[in-house]
Design a protein around this motif. Structure first.
Motif, PDB file in Angstrom:
ATOM      1  N   VAL A  78       0.849  -1.197   0.000  1.00  0.00           N
ATOM      2  CA  VAL A  78       0.000   0.000   0.000  1.00  0.00           C
ATOM      3  C   VAL A  78       0.887   1.250   0.000  1.00  0.00           C
ATOM      4  CG1 VAL A  78      -1.766   1.289   1.287  1.00  0.00           C
ATOM      5  CG2 VAL A  78      -1.798  -1.225   1.297  1.00  0.00           C
ATOM      6  N   VAL A  79       0.465   2.247  -0.752  1.00  0.00           N
ATOM      7  CA  VAL A  79       1.069   3.577  -0.666  1.00  0.00           C
ATOM      8  C   VAL A  79      -0.038   4.570  -0.356  1.00  0.00           C
ATOM      9  CG1 VAL A  79       2.133   5.460  -1.981  1.00  0.00           C
ATOM     10  CG2 VAL A  79       3.054   3.135  -2.145  1.00  0.00           C
ATOM     11  N   LEU A  80       0.157   5.356   0.690  1.00  0.00           N
ATOM     12  CA  LEU A  80      -0.808   6.381   1.086  1.00  0.00           C
ATOM     13  C   LEU A  80      -0.285   7.747   0.637  1.00  0.00           C
ATOM     14  CD1 LEU A  80      -1.619   5.142   4.714  1.00  0.00           C
ATOM     15  CD2 LEU A  80      -2.808   4.581   2.578  1.00  0.00           C
ATOM     16  N   VAL A  81      -1.084   8.433  -0.161  1.00  0.00           N
ATOM     17  CA  VAL A  81      -0.746   9.780  -0.632  1.00  0.00           C
ATOM     18  C   VAL A  81      -1.501  10.761   0.245  1.00  0.00           C
ATOM     19  CG1 VAL A  81      -0.763  11.363  -2.589  1.00  0.00           C
ATOM     20  CG2 VAL A  81      -0.452   8.899  -2.980  1.00  0.00           C
ATOM     21  N   PRO A 108       3.396  -4.164   3.596  1.00  0.00           N
ATOM     22  CA  PRO A 108       4.248  -2.985   3.670  1.00  0.00           C
ATOM     23  C   PRO A 108       3.488  -1.753   3.206  1.00  0.00           C
ATOM     24  CG  PRO A 108       4.780  -4.240   1.713  1.00  0.00           C
ATOM     25  CD  PRO A 108       3.747  -5.039   2.467  1.00  0.00           C
ATOM     26  N   VAL A 109       3.838  -0.623   3.788  1.00  0.00           N
ATOM     27  CA  VAL A 109       3.165   0.626   3.418  1.00  0.00           C
ATOM     28  C   VAL A 109       4.210   1.717   3.234  1.00  0.00           C
ATOM     29  CG1 VAL A 109       2.701   1.136   5.874  1.00  0.00           C
ATOM     30  CG2 VAL A 109       1.408   2.324   4.088  1.00  0.00           C
ATOM     31  N   GLY A 110       4.065   2.457   2.150  1.00  0.00           N
ATOM     32  CA  GLY A 110       4.906   3.612   1.882  1.00  0.00           C
ATOM     33  C   GLY A 110       4.061   4.876   1.877  1.00  0.00           C
ATOM     34  N   PHE A 111       4.722   6.010   1.977  1.00  0.00           N
ATOM     35  CA  PHE A 111       4.017   7.286   2.069  1.00  0.00           C
ATOM     36  C   PHE A 111       4.543   8.276   1.043  1.00  0.00           C
ATOM     37  CE2 PHE A 111       4.026   5.306   6.232  1.00  0.00           C
ATOM     38  CZ  PHE A 111       2.686   5.340   6.578  1.00  0.00           C
ATOM     39  N   VAL A 112       3.608   8.896   0.341  1.00  0.00           N
ATOM     40  CA  VAL A 112       3.896  10.053  -0.504  1.00  0.00           C
ATOM     41  C   VAL A 112       3.182  11.218   0.164  1.00  0.00           C
ATOM     42  CG1 VAL A 112       3.620  11.130  -2.756  1.00  0.00           C
ATOM     43  CG2 VAL A 112       4.039   8.660  -2.600  1.00  0.00           C
ATOM     44  N   VAL A 140      11.168   2.594   5.367  1.00  0.00           N
ATOM     45  CA  VAL A 140      11.898   3.809   5.749  1.00  0.00           C
ATOM     46  C   VAL A 140      11.886   4.829   4.610  1.00  0.00           C
ATOM     47  CG1 VAL A 140      14.162   4.713   6.382  1.00  0.00           C
ATOM     48  CG2 VAL A 140      13.341   2.567   7.392  1.00  0.00           C
ATOM     49  N   GLU A 141      12.062   4.355   3.385  1.00  0.00           N
ATOM     50  CA  GLU A 141      12.095   5.266   2.242  1.00  0.00           C
ATOM     51  C   GLU A 141      10.709   5.882   2.038  1.00  0.00           C
ATOM     52  OE1 GLU A 141      13.423   2.324   2.377  1.00  0.00           O
ATOM     53  OE2 GLU A 141      15.542   2.742   2.036  1.00  0.00           O
ATOM     54  N   GLY A 142      10.682   7.155   1.666  1.00  0.00           N
ATOM     55  CA  GLY A 142       9.420   7.832   1.408  1.00  0.00           C
ATOM     56  C   GLY A 142       9.604   8.934   0.386  1.00  0.00           C
ATOM     57  N   VAL A 143       8.483   9.463  -0.076  1.00  0.00           N
ATOM     58  CA  VAL A 143       8.482  10.584  -1.014  1.00  0.00           C
ATOM     59  C   VAL A 143       7.806  11.746  -0.299  1.00  0.00           C
ATOM     60  CG1 VAL A 143       7.753  11.423  -3.276  1.00  0.00           C
ATOM     61  CG2 VAL A 143       8.301   8.990  -2.966  1.00  0.00           C
ATOM     62  N   HIS A 144       8.583  12.775   0.008  1.00  0.00           N
ATOM     63  CA  HIS A 144       8.091  13.918   0.780  1.00  0.00           C
ATOM     64  C   HIS A 144       8.329  15.188  -0.033  1.00  0.00           C
ATOM     65  CE1 HIS A 144       7.811  10.953   3.880  1.00  0.00           C
ATOM     66  NE2 HIS A 144       9.121  10.777   3.918  1.00  0.00           N
ATOM     67  N   ILE A 145       7.257  15.893  -0.355  1.00  0.00           N
ATOM     68  CA  ILE A 145       7.306  16.973  -1.338  1.00  0.00           C
ATOM     69  C   ILE A 145       7.034  18.316  -0.657  1.00  0.00           C
ATOM     70  CG2 ILE A 145       6.382  17.797  -3.530  1.00  0.00           C
ATOM     71  CD1 ILE A 145       5.256  14.824  -3.824  1.00  0.00           C
ATOM     72  N   PRO A 146       8.051  19.167  -0.469  1.00  0.00           N
ATOM     73  CA  PRO A 146       7.821  20.486   0.123  1.00  0.00           C
ATOM     74  C   PRO A 146       7.354  21.493  -0.915  1.00  0.00           C
ATOM     75  CG  PRO A 146      10.157  20.180  -0.286  1.00  0.00           C
ATOM     76  CD  PRO A 146       9.468  18.902  -0.725  1.00  0.00           C
ATOM     77  N   TRP A 147       6.501  22.408  -0.465  1.00  0.00           N
ATOM     78  CA  TRP A 147       6.024  23.476  -1.344  1.00  0.00           C
ATOM     79  C   TRP A 147       5.538  22.906  -2.681  1.00  0.00           C
ATOM     80  CZ3 TRP A 147       5.411  26.863   2.137  1.00  0.00           C
ATOM     81  CH2 TRP A 147       6.370  27.114   3.105  1.00  0.00           C
ATOM     82  N   HIS A 148       4.664  21.939  -2.590  1.00  0.00           N
ATOM     83  CA  HIS A 148       4.242  21.160  -3.755  1.00  0.00           C
ATOM     84  C   HIS A 148       3.581  21.961  -4.876  1.00  0.00           C
ATOM     85  CE1 HIS A 148       0.820  21.303  -0.998  1.00  0.00           C
ATOM     86  NE2 HIS A 148       0.063  21.224  -2.068  1.00  0.00           N
ATOM     87  N   PRO A 149       2.880  23.107  -4.616  1.00  0.00           N
ATOM     88  CA  PRO A 149       2.211  23.793  -5.740  1.00  0.00           C
ATOM     89  C   PRO A 149       3.160  24.205  -6.861  1.00  0.00           C
ATOM     90  CG  PRO A 149       1.340  24.590  -3.654  1.00  0.00           C
ATOM     91  CD  PRO A 149       2.540  23.743  -3.321  1.00  0.00           C
ATOM     92  N   ARG A 150       4.426  24.425  -6.534  1.00  0.00           N
ATOM     93  CA  ARG A 150       5.362  24.854  -7.589  1.00  0.00           C
ATOM     94  C   ARG A 150       5.618  23.758  -8.617  1.00  0.00           C
ATOM     95  NH1 ARG A 150      11.361  24.416  -4.855  1.00  0.00           N
ATOM     96  NH2 ARG A 150      10.887  22.681  -3.449  1.00  0.00           N
ATOM     97  N   LEU A 171       9.809   2.356  -4.032  1.00  0.00           N
ATOM     98  CA  LEU A 171       9.261   1.199  -4.741  1.00  0.00           C
ATOM     99  C   LEU A 171      10.192  -0.004  -4.627  1.00  0.00           C
ATOM    100  CD1 LEU A 171       7.889   3.160  -7.783  1.00  0.00           C
ATOM    101  CD2 LEU A 171       6.488   1.705  -6.301  1.00  0.00           C
ATOM    102  N   ASP A 172      11.498   0.225  -4.737  1.00  0.00           N
ATOM    103  CA  ASP A 172      12.458  -0.866  -4.557  1.00  0.00           C
ATOM    104  C   ASP A 172      12.293  -1.509  -3.184  1.00  0.00           C
ATOM    105  OD1 ASP A 172      13.593  -0.495  -7.061  1.00  0.00           O
ATOM    106  OD2 ASP A 172      15.327   0.639  -6.316  1.00  0.00           O
ATOM    107  N   GLU A 173      12.155  -0.679  -2.165  1.00  0.00           N
ATOM    108  CA  GLU A 173      12.031  -1.209  -0.806  1.00  0.00           C
ATOM    109  C   GLU A 173      10.686  -1.894  -0.584  1.00  0.00           C
ATOM    110  OE1 GLU A 173      13.661  -1.883   3.097  1.00  0.00           O
ATOM    111  OE2 GLU A 173      14.398  -1.619   1.048  1.00  0.00           O
ATOM    112  N   LEU A 174       9.628  -1.376  -1.171  1.00  0.00           N
ATOM    113  CA  LEU A 174       8.333  -2.044  -1.071  1.00  0.00           C
ATOM    114  C   LEU A 174       8.377  -3.443  -1.664  1.00  0.00           C
ATOM    115  CD1 LEU A 174       5.923   0.915  -1.934  1.00  0.00           C
ATOM    116  CD2 LEU A 174       5.930  -0.373   0.219  1.00  0.00           C
ATOM    117  N   VAL A 175       9.080  -3.601  -2.771  1.00  0.00           N
ATOM    118  CA  VAL A 175       9.230  -4.923  -3.377  1.00  0.00           C
ATOM    119  C   VAL A 175       9.937  -5.873  -2.417  1.00  0.00           C
ATOM    120  CG1 VAL A 175      10.398  -6.205  -5.204  1.00  0.00           C
ATOM    121  CG2 VAL A 175       9.139  -4.124  -5.759  1.00  0.00           C
TER     122      VAL A 175
END
Length: 201
Positions: A78-81, A108-112, A140-150, A171-175
């Motif tokens: 699962v990935v939660l956005v 396993p769960v990842g986060f965006v 542990v790996e995640g995708v974290h996006i600061p100031w996303h509107p840009r 994605l590699d770690e989720l696999v």
């Protein structure tokens, strides 16, 4: 092929989560480690938890719950956005998680995440407390996006190189983690709680 479920956690009109989830889904499809399904909570339209029995019993009375149960049960990862609202995560996402119990186990769960200077990471830290209670394993790996509107141009999310690389790493770690947890899911669930145990409400 193993199944990855990407959940769009915000339901408000104009949410950035939808273009971000579409971008991440494209990354996942290119990666090739999973077949990918997107679940948009705005389309799923779960009411505020309305099942009379506690979720761990699996005694669902509503079709919307059975539909959601089938979607989560079919997922291997699962990935939660999620955005960050007032240092936390959206109520719609918590509601969707709380509907179910066994369906989440040993996945396993990842986060965006996305937001301002903190890039949604405070919401992610709170979510980790919830998902680990359901026997999920955050990577542990995640995708974290600061100031996303840009990064959203004409309705499309166009990330920088660091964000794209973070998606591949997650994605590699989720696999890897999905493969390690697979045996626990195949082994099945523990025996039901004995009669007379205190109810969970």
């Amino acid at each position: 092929m193993r199944q990855l479920m990407v959940v769009v956690g915000s339901t408000r009109p104009g949410r950035a989560g939808l273009p971000i989830a579409r971008w991440f889904t494209g990354q996942a499809e290119s990666h090739g480690g999973f077949d990918t399904t997107v679940v948009d909570l705005a389309e799923l339209a779960l009411p505020l938890l309305d099942e009379p029995a506690v979720p761990r019993l699996g005694q669902y009375t509503h079709q919307h719950t059975r539909r959601w149960s089938a979607l989560v049960d079919a997922a291997d990862a699962v990935v939660l956005v999620t955005p960050e609202y007032n240092f936390g995560y959206p109520a719609a996402l918590k509601n969707a998680i709380d509907y179910l119990h066994h369906e989440w186990h040993h996945k396993p769960v990842g986060f965006v995440s996305y937001g301002g200077v903190a890039a949604g990471t405070r919401a992610v830290q709170q979510l980790k407390q919830v998902v680990t209670t359901l026997r999920m394993l955050p990577v542990v790996e995640g995708v974290h996006i600061p100031w996303h509107p840009r990064f959203i141009i004409d309705g499309r999310f166009r990330p920088d190189e660091a964000t794209a690389q973070a998606a591949v790493a997650m994605l590699d770690e989720l696999v890897r983690v999905e493969a390690a947890l697979r045996g626990l899911r195949v082994a099945g669930e523990p025996a039901p709680v004995a009669a007379g145990s205190p109810p969970e409400r």
